[in-house]
Enzyme design. Structure first.
Site, short mmCIF file in Angstrom:
data_model
loop_
_atom_site.label_atom_id
_atom_site.label_comp_id
_atom_site.label_asym_id
_atom_site.label_seq_id
_atom_site.Cartn_x
_atom_site.Cartn_y
_atom_site.Cartn_z
N HIS A 24 -104.70 -9.20 -9.68
CA HIS A 24 -104.17 -8.64 -8.32
C HIS A 24 -102.81 -9.51 -8.03
O HIS A 24 -101.84 -8.94 -7.57
CB HIS A 24 -105.39 -8.93 -7.31
CG HIS A 24 -104.74 -8.68 -5.68
ND1 HIS A 24 -105.25 -7.60 -5.18
CD2 HIS A 24 -104.15 -9.49 -4.99
CE1 HIS A 24 -104.72 -7.59 -4.02
NE2 HIS A 24 -104.12 -8.66 -3.83
N GLU A 25 -103.00 -10.81 -7.92
CA GLU A 25 -101.89 -11.64 -7.57
C GLU A 25 -100.67 -11.55 -8.65
O GLU A 25 -99.73 -11.56 -8.18
CB GLU A 25 -102.21 -13.27 -7.51
CG GLU A 25 -103.27 -13.46 -6.37
CD GLU A 25 -102.88 -13.01 -4.98
OE1 GLU A 25 -101.82 -12.96 -4.69
OE2 GLU A 25 -104.02 -12.75 -4.13
N HIS A 28 -98.31 -8.70 -7.20
CA HIS A 28 -97.38 -9.33 -6.43
C HIS A 28 -96.31 -10.09 -6.96
O HIS A 28 -95.15 -10.05 -6.45
CB HIS A 28 -98.23 -10.15 -5.03
CG HIS A 28 -99.41 -9.35 -4.46
ND1 HIS A 28 -98.78 -8.39 -3.81
CD2 HIS A 28 -100.32 -9.68 -4.04
CE1 HIS A 28 -99.92 -7.94 -3.10
NE2 HIS A 28 -100.80 -8.54 -3.22
#
Length: 433
Positions: A24-25, A28
């Site tokens: 997920h990170e 970003h």
């Protein structure tokens, strides 16, 4: 051995969860760097740093508490109208805003003026915040599609697995027949385990999804053709009217609701069937629809969750579970007395469900979630377009920091709910075996 497998299952689940968070990170991180935002830190976990290494301008690391992670983007919030960070206010609401703004500038250094998050275009901000949950969605969908196209999904067929001896209402406390119970129509007509129903009242049937509503809507004597040992046999059961559990529009049981409908009294056989691409697409649409529906119904389930946590009430099987509960389920499945491939498939799908859950949760249009920042980017774009339309001055970046009091309130609610789920998962866990 059972304890070892349970612990192994929990450990494997935690590793899978950490990978999902890191994945997920990474979304970003990659999108932020693509649009020129400086990213000083990329961490998996919270608390004390166990390991870290700086590569280029970014420090990558692993922290002690595997309960989340973060990717630090500098300059998340714009400065005040005068372009400065003000001293802290005595107003608690104003203080929240100023503290958030100050934190976003802690690592801003010389030369970073053009690398701040708030200076990006609205569509770039939107994509940076979308990238995290999108990574979870891609991973979850890829896992499910891979499993469904190779291992398959459990499909109920028109083949008979077993035949009931008598008619019992769906809400009966008994599971065995007693003297005086009417004989089940299927048994009375001579239906046997292994028969495959191919025709019902003159209509050819190829799936249980087609057959089930036909049985439920019928009454009286009907004709039914079955395949038995390569031969076709015609049966004439008299369909009984019985109290049955209600089905929704997708043919799934509705807990606690009953209707009176046609009843034959047999259990269909389930088989694993691999899906093609259209089948996977249909299954994904159904799964996402039910997941969204479940997410929206969470507030309604809080009272029952509270009862399960503190009053000893029975825990519903569709009750919300947290990461501790999911880890326990993983351990329970790993120790279950079922074939190894079944355990592995369930475990892989559990990881996929976690990723899709992370996607849906983070897409909620609330700060401090990614969805809240995405809504801020959309609003910034809208008001800039409106300003251009009416030839007004550019209003500039939308100051999401002004919504921090709301974000803190949402965070308190989320933390309270997380604690409630944690307690329920420890004292009254959901069991799947």
């Amino acid at each position: 051995m059972t304890m070892f497998m349970t612990v192994l299952g929990i450990v494997v689940f935690v590793i899978g969860l950490l990978f999902s968070i890191a994945w997920h990170e990474a979304g970003h991180l990659a999108m932020g760097k693509l649009f020129g935002v400086r990213v000083p830190q990329y961490m998996v976990g919270f608390g004390k740093t166990l390991w870290s290494k700086k590569i280029g301008e970014t420090e990558y690391g692993l922290k002690a508490i595997p309960a989340g992670g973060y990717c630090r983007l500098i300059g998340m919030f714009p400065p005040d109208k005068d372009g400065k960070l003000k001293a802290k206010s005595t107003s608690p609401w104003r203080s929240m805003i100023e503290e958030a703004r100050e934190a976003s500038y802690e690592e801003v250094g010389p030369g970073d003026e053009t690398r701040l998050f708030y200076t990006r275009k609205p569509w770039q901000k939107f994509l940076i915040m979308l990238a995290g949950p999108a990574m979870n969605l891609v991973l979850g969908v890829a896992i499910l599609a891979g499993v469904w196209m190779t291992y398959g999904v459990s499909e109920t067929t028109t083949q008979v697995s077993s035949v009931s001896d008598c008619v019992l209402a769906a809400d009966s406390k008994r599971t065995e027949c007693a003297d005086g119970d009417p004989k089940a129509p299927a048994a009375a007509a001579g239906l046997k385990a292994g028969d495959r129903i191919v025709e019902f009242n003159g209509v050819p049937v190829t799936s249980y999804k087609q057959l089930q509503p036909m049985i439920r809507k019928s009454s009286g004597q009907i004709t039914m053709v079955v395949e038995r040992d390569g031969q076709r046999v015609t049966l004439t059961p008299t369909v009984a009217q019985n109290k049955m559990i209600k089905l929704d529009g997708d043919g799934r049981p509705v807990k606690g609701e009953y209707v009176t409908s046609g009843f034959l009294g047999f259990t269909p056989r389930s088989e694993m069937q691999a899906l093609d691409v259209p089948g996977v697409a249909d299954e994904l649409v159904f799964y996402m629809d039910k997941s969204i529906e479940g997410l929206m119904r969470i507030p309604q389930k809080v009272p029952a969750l509270f009862g399960a946590a503190f009053q000893g009430d029975e825990r519903d099987q569709d009750s919300p579970v947290g990461m501790v509960g999911a880890a326990r389920i993983g351990g329970e499945v790993m120790a279950a007395d079922v074939p190894v491939e079944h355990r592995l498939v369930f475990f892989i799908q559990l990881l996929a469900m976690v990723n899709i859950g992370l996607f849906l949760f983070n897409m909620l249009p609330l700060l401090p979630l990614d969805g809240g920042h995405m809504v801020g980017a959309i609003w910034e774009s809208v008001r800039r377009r409106i300003a251009r339309l009416f030839k007004r001055p550019d209003p500039g970046p939308f100051d999401v920091a002004k919504l921090m009091p709301v974000a803190y309130a949402v965070a308190v609610v989320f933390i309270g709910f997380t604690v409630l789920v944690l307690i329920a998962d420890v004292v009254n866990p959901v069991k799947v075996t």
